[in-house]
Design a protein around this motif. Structure first.
Motif, short mmCIF file in Angstrom:
data_model
loop_
_atom_site.label_atom_id
_atom_site.label_comp_id
_atom_site.label_asym_id
_atom_site.label_seq_id
_atom_site.Cartn_x
_atom_site.Cartn_y
_atom_site.Cartn_z
N SER A 40 14.71 41.01 45.93
CA SER A 40 14.82 40.42 44.59
C SER A 40 15.93 41.06 43.79
CB SER A 40 13.48 40.49 43.85
OG SER A 40 13.13 41.83 43.61
N GLU A 41 16.15 42.35 44.00
CA GLU A 41 17.25 43.04 43.32
C GLU A 41 18.59 42.44 43.76
OE1 GLU A 41 18.76 47.51 43.59
OE2 GLU A 41 16.80 47.32 42.63
N ALA A 42 18.73 42.23 45.06
CA ALA A 42 19.98 41.67 45.59
C ALA A 42 20.17 40.22 45.18
CB ALA A 42 19.99 41.79 47.11
N LEU A 43 19.14 39.41 45.32
CA LEU A 43 19.26 37.99 45.06
C LEU A 43 19.32 37.69 43.56
CD1 LEU A 43 16.83 36.54 47.75
CD2 LEU A 43 19.33 36.72 47.85
N GLY A 44 18.67 38.53 42.78
CA GLY A 44 18.64 38.30 41.34
C GLY A 44 20.03 38.26 40.72
N THR A 45 20.93 39.09 41.25
CA THR A 45 22.28 39.09 40.71
C THR A 45 23.15 38.01 41.34
OG1 THR A 45 22.96 40.75 42.34
CG2 THR A 45 22.19 41.56 40.20
N ALA A 46 22.76 37.49 42.48
CA ALA A 46 23.59 36.51 43.19
C ALA A 46 23.23 35.07 42.86
CB ALA A 46 23.47 36.73 44.70
N LEU A 47 22.01 34.84 42.43
CA LEU A 47 21.60 33.47 42.09
C LEU A 47 22.22 33.06 40.76
CD1 LEU A 47 17.82 33.59 43.03
CD2 LEU A 47 19.53 32.08 44.04
N PRO A 48 22.51 31.77 40.59
CA PRO A 48 23.06 31.32 39.30
C PRO A 48 22.02 31.49 38.19
CG PRO A 48 22.57 29.45 40.73
CD PRO A 48 22.34 30.69 41.54
N SER A 49 22.49 31.59 36.96
CA SER A 49 21.56 31.78 35.84
C SER A 49 20.61 30.60 35.67
CB SER A 49 22.33 32.04 34.55
OG SER A 49 23.20 30.98 34.29
N THR A 50 21.06 29.40 36.04
CA THR A 50 20.20 28.23 36.03
C THR A 50 19.82 27.91 37.48
OG1 THR A 50 21.36 27.39 34.09
CG2 THR A 50 19.99 25.82 35.32
N LEU A 51 18.55 28.11 37.79
CA LEU A 51 18.10 27.90 39.17
C LEU A 51 18.01 26.41 39.48
CD1 LEU A 51 15.27 30.58 39.35
CD2 LEU A 51 17.59 30.76 40.24
N SER A 52 18.25 26.09 40.74
CA SER A 52 18.17 24.70 41.18
C SER A 52 16.72 24.22 41.12
CB SER A 52 18.70 24.56 42.60
OG SER A 52 17.81 25.15 43.52
N THR A 53 16.56 22.91 41.07
CA THR A 53 15.22 22.31 41.08
C THR A 53 14.48 22.72 42.33
OG1 THR A 53 16.07 20.44 39.83
CG2 THR A 53 13.98 20.12 40.98
N ARG A 54 15.19 22.82 43.43
CA ARG A 54 14.57 23.20 44.70
C ARG A 54 13.96 24.60 44.63
NH1 ARG A 54 17.57 25.01 49.69
NH2 ARG A 54 16.06 24.75 51.34
N VAL A 55 14.70 25.56 44.08
CA VAL A 55 14.19 26.93 43.93
C VAL A 55 13.02 26.94 42.95
CG1 VAL A 55 14.71 29.27 43.14
CG2 VAL A 55 16.37 28.04 44.56
N LEU A 56 13.18 26.27 41.82
CA LEU A 56 12.12 26.26 40.80
C LEU A 56 10.83 25.64 41.33
CD1 LEU A 56 14.20 25.30 37.64
CD2 LEU A 56 13.12 27.51 38.14
N THR A 57 10.96 24.59 42.13
CA THR A 57 9.77 23.91 42.68
C THR A 57 8.98 24.85 43.59
OG1 THR A 57 10.81 21.75 42.51
CG2 THR A 57 8.96 21.95 44.04
N VAL A 58 9.66 25.47 44.55
CA VAL A 58 8.94 26.35 45.48
C VAL A 58 8.47 27.62 44.76
CG1 VAL A 58 10.92 27.59 46.47
CG2 VAL A 58 8.90 27.22 47.86
N GLN A 59 9.22 28.06 43.75
CA GLN A 59 8.80 29.23 42.97
C GLN A 59 7.49 28.93 42.23
OE1 GLN A 59 11.20 30.27 39.47
NE2 GLN A 59 11.38 32.33 40.33
N ARG A 60 7.41 27.74 41.65
CA ARG A 60 6.20 27.31 40.93
C ARG A 60 5.01 27.20 41.90
NH1 ARG A 60 8.18 22.77 39.03
NH2 ARG A 60 9.53 23.94 37.64
#
Length: 195
Positions: A99-119
């Protein structure tokens, strides 16, 4: 997708996740290709650019948490070890480092795909946590966000000095964290009265 192509893609994702956790999400793409035993062209055919690879590693990791939560919830009624197996799976995903690595690499606005699986993941983790509480396997005051945060904190990379001086420290911290989730730790410690 052919089975050999699918296997190569899964190898790339697994290798990228390991390298991201160890070295951060800016690890060179040619290093990922080399460690995956594929050519750089194969890597780019699967993932046209780093952001695409980072997103896929994120989604894959969240999906693994989701699958583990569903399995644990299904198994809890017949296997009391399902809860500890679930926690072990979360720890083995190396969520803190990742999460430390990906947190800085992901865009500030997450894609719908990421948000859906995150939810979906958040709901499933909360559901398995509530089921584990029903079997008195975990402290009653813990919520899903706290669970993932604690595991993330316990699996965050330690500084080199810590690794050199206490090579087993990470495992010890994880064990302490897991002990802290047990239900007997929910009672407050007695406060000593001064005379």
């Amino acid at each position: 997708m052919r089975s050999d192509a699918l296997q190569r893609r899964e190898t790339i994702l697994r290798t990228a996740r390991e390298l991201f956790a160890q070295h951060g999400a800016n690890v060179a793409m040619d290093v990922i290709a080399e460690r995956s035993n594929v050519g750089i062209g194969t890597l780019y055919r699967n993932f046209a650019a780093r952001p695409e690879l980072v997103e896929e590693v994120t989604v894959t990791t969240l999906q693994e948490i989701l699958d583990a939560a569903h399995k644990a919830q299904a198994d809890l009624s017949t296997d009391q070890h399902a809860w500890s197996n679930f926690l072990d799976q979360l720890v083995n995903l190396n969520l803190g480092a990742l999460s430390e690595a990906l947190g800085t690499a992901l865009p500030s606005t997450l894609s719908t795909r990421v948000l859906t699986v995150q939810r979906q993941c958040a709901i499933a983790v909360s559901e398995v946590l509530e089921a584990a509480k029903g079997f008195n396997l975990v402290r009653a005051d813990l919520n899903g966000v706290e669970l993932i945060t604690v595991i993330g904190a316990a699996t965050r990379p330690l500084g080199r000095a810590f690794k050199d001086q206490a090579p087993q420290l990470q495992e010890r911290l994880v064990a302490i964290m897991l002990d802290g989730l047990k239900p007997e730790n929910t009672t407050a410690l007695p406060v000593e009265k001064s005379l």
